[in-house]
Design a protein around this motif. Sequence first.
Motif, PDB file in Angstrom:
ATOM      1  N   ILE A 100     -12.248  15.035  12.958  1.00 53.48           N
ATOM      2  CA  ILE A 100     -11.183  14.162  12.461  1.00 53.48           C
ATOM      3  C   ILE A 100     -11.788  13.077  11.583  1.00 53.48           C
ATOM      4  N   ASP A 101     -12.895  12.485  12.030  1.00 53.74           N
ATOM      5  CA  ASP A 101     -13.577  11.459  11.241  1.00 53.74           C
ATOM      6  C   ASP A 101     -14.032  12.017   9.896  1.00 53.74           C
ATOM      7  N   GLU A 102     -14.586  13.227   9.886  1.00 55.86           N
ATOM      8  CA  GLU A 102     -15.028  13.859   8.641  1.00 55.86           C
ATOM      9  C   GLU A 102     -13.847  14.085   7.698  1.00 55.86           C
ATOM     10  N   TYR A 103     -12.718  14.499   8.253  1.00 59.11           N
ATOM     11  CA  TYR A 103     -11.516  14.722   7.450  1.00 59.11           C
ATOM     12  C   TYR A 103     -11.094  13.421   6.762  1.00 59.11           C
ATOM     13  N   VAL A 104     -11.062  12.329   7.513  1.00 63.16           N
ATOM     14  CA  VAL A 104     -10.659  11.035   6.959  1.00 63.16           C
ATOM     15  C   VAL A 104     -11.693  10.535   5.949  1.00 63.16           C
ATOM     16  N   GLN A 105     -12.971  10.671   6.274  1.00 64.93           N
ATOM     17  CA  GLN A 105     -14.029  10.230   5.359  1.00 64.93           C
ATOM     18  C   GLN A 105     -14.018  11.038   4.062  1.00 64.93           C
ATOM     19  N   GLY A 106     -13.488  12.261   4.126  1.00 67.12           N
ATOM     20  CA  GLY A 106     -13.381  13.111   2.945  1.00 67.12           C
ATOM     21  C   GLY A 106     -12.132  12.836   2.122  1.00 67.12           C
ATOM     22  N   GLY A 107     -11.400  11.796   2.499  1.00 63.03           N
ATOM     23  CA  GLY A 107     -10.221  11.407   1.729  1.00 63.03           C
ATOM     24  C   GLY A 107      -8.895  11.812   2.345  1.00 63.03           C
ATOM     25  N   LYS A 147      -5.739  11.889   5.060  1.00 61.11           N
ATOM     26  CA  LYS A 147      -4.997  10.871   5.794  1.00 61.11           C
ATOM     27  C   LYS A 147      -4.507  11.459   7.111  1.00 61.11           C
ATOM     28  N   LEU A 148      -4.620  10.672   8.184  1.00 59.87           N
ATOM     29  CA  LEU A 148      -4.180  11.132   9.498  1.00 59.87           C
ATOM     30  C   LEU A 148      -2.701  11.493   9.505  1.00 59.87           C
ATOM     31  N   SER A 149      -1.896  10.721   8.796  1.00 58.56           N
ATOM     32  CA  SER A 149      -0.462  11.002   8.763  1.00 58.56           C
ATOM     33  C   SER A 149      -0.188  12.367   8.130  1.00 58.56           C
ATOM     34  N   ASP A 150      -0.927  12.718   7.085  1.00 57.77           N
ATOM     35  CA  ASP A 150      -0.763  14.035   6.460  1.00 57.77           C
ATOM     36  C   ASP A 150      -1.223  15.144   7.402  1.00 57.77           C
ATOM     37  N   LEU A 151      -2.327  14.911   8.090  1.00 62.83           N
ATOM     38  CA  LEU A 151      -2.838  15.902   9.037  1.00 62.83           C
ATOM     39  C   LEU A 151      -1.846  16.116  10.167  1.00 62.83           C
ATOM     40  N   ASN A 152      -1.302  15.037  10.684  1.00 62.63           N
ATOM     41  CA  ASN A 152      -0.308  15.114  11.749  1.00 62.63           C
ATOM     42  C   ASN A 152       0.910  15.919  11.294  1.00 62.63           C
ATOM     43  N   GLN A 153       1.384  15.637  10.096  1.00 64.94           N
ATOM     44  CA  GLN A 153       2.555  16.353   9.589  1.00 64.94           C
ATOM     45  C   GLN A 153       2.259  17.834   9.405  1.00 64.94           C
ATOM     46  N   ARG A 154       1.066  18.145   8.916  1.00 58.33           N
ATOM     47  CA  ARG A 154       0.677  19.553   8.726  1.00 58.33           C
ATOM     48  C   ARG A 154       0.653  20.283  10.063  1.00 58.33           C
ATOM     49  N   ILE A 155       0.128  19.645  11.079  1.00 53.50           N
ATOM     50  CA  ILE A 155       0.090  20.245  12.418  1.00 53.50           C
ATOM     51  C   ILE A 155       1.510  20.537  12.897  1.00 53.50           C
ATOM     52  N   LYS A 156       2.399  19.571  12.734  1.00 56.01           N
ATOM     53  CA  LYS A 156       3.800  19.755  13.136  1.00 56.01           C
ATOM     54  C   LYS A 156       4.472  20.842  12.321  1.00 56.01           C
ATOM     55  N   ASP A 157       4.245  20.846  10.999  1.00 55.05           N
ATOM     56  CA  ASP A 157       4.855  21.849  10.125  1.00 55.05           C
ATOM     57  C   ASP A 157       4.443  23.263  10.513  1.00 55.05           C
ATOM     58  N   LEU A 158       3.233  23.403  11.024  1.00 58.18           N
ATOM     59  CA  LEU A 158       2.733  24.718  11.439  1.00 58.18           C
ATOM     60  C   LEU A 158       3.162  25.084  12.862  1.00 58.18           C
ATOM     61  N   GLY A 159       3.897  24.182  13.516  1.00 57.46           N
ATOM     62  CA  GLY A 159       4.390  24.461  14.862  1.00 57.46           C
ATOM     63  C   GLY A 159       3.350  24.300  15.948  1.00 57.46           C
ATOM     64  N   LEU A 160       2.310  23.540  15.665  1.00 57.78           N
ATOM     65  CA  LEU A 160       1.237  23.334  16.635  1.00 57.78           C
ATOM     66  C   LEU A 160       1.352  21.963  17.281  1.00 57.78           C
ATOM     67  N   THR A 161       0.657  21.802  18.387  1.00 58.31           N
ATOM     68  CA  THR A 161       0.495  20.500  19.014  1.00 58.31           C
ATOM     69  C   THR A 161      -1.001  20.255  19.193  1.00 58.31           C
ATOM     70  N   VAL A 162      -1.342  19.000  19.408  1.00 59.38           N
ATOM     71  CA  VAL A 162      -2.726  18.630  19.716  1.00 59.38           C
ATOM     72  C   VAL A 162      -2.749  18.287  21.200  1.00 59.38           C
TER      73      VAL A 162
END
Length: 91
Positions: free
Chosen positions: A37-44, A46-61
């Motif tokens: 997660i840290d690498e994803y954010v450091q690579g530009g 956004k957590l909000s975009d990642l969260n939305q993508r997870i939801k859009d794909l029907g997944l949970t964390v």
Amino acid sequence: YCLNTSTIRHEGLRLDDRIEIAAKAGYDAIEPWIREIDEYVQGGGKLSDLNQRIKDLGLTVESAIGFAAWIVDDEAERKAGLETAKRDMDL
């Protein structure tokens, strides 16, 4: 079923790519590592975009894996480790 994202960690494969693979493979949930997660954010990313993508794909964390060093004999290291653990849980 929950995928530990490190099981498909490959060079050049970003966390958001691993999440998409998990969804395509039929998983219900993911379990990312804090460092991913840290690498994803450091690579530009956004957590909000990642969260939305997870939801859009029907997944949970279901959880996230981190190894904050808070069980140590050194008071300063323990304090720093507890702060890391708090940050990880907030994440």
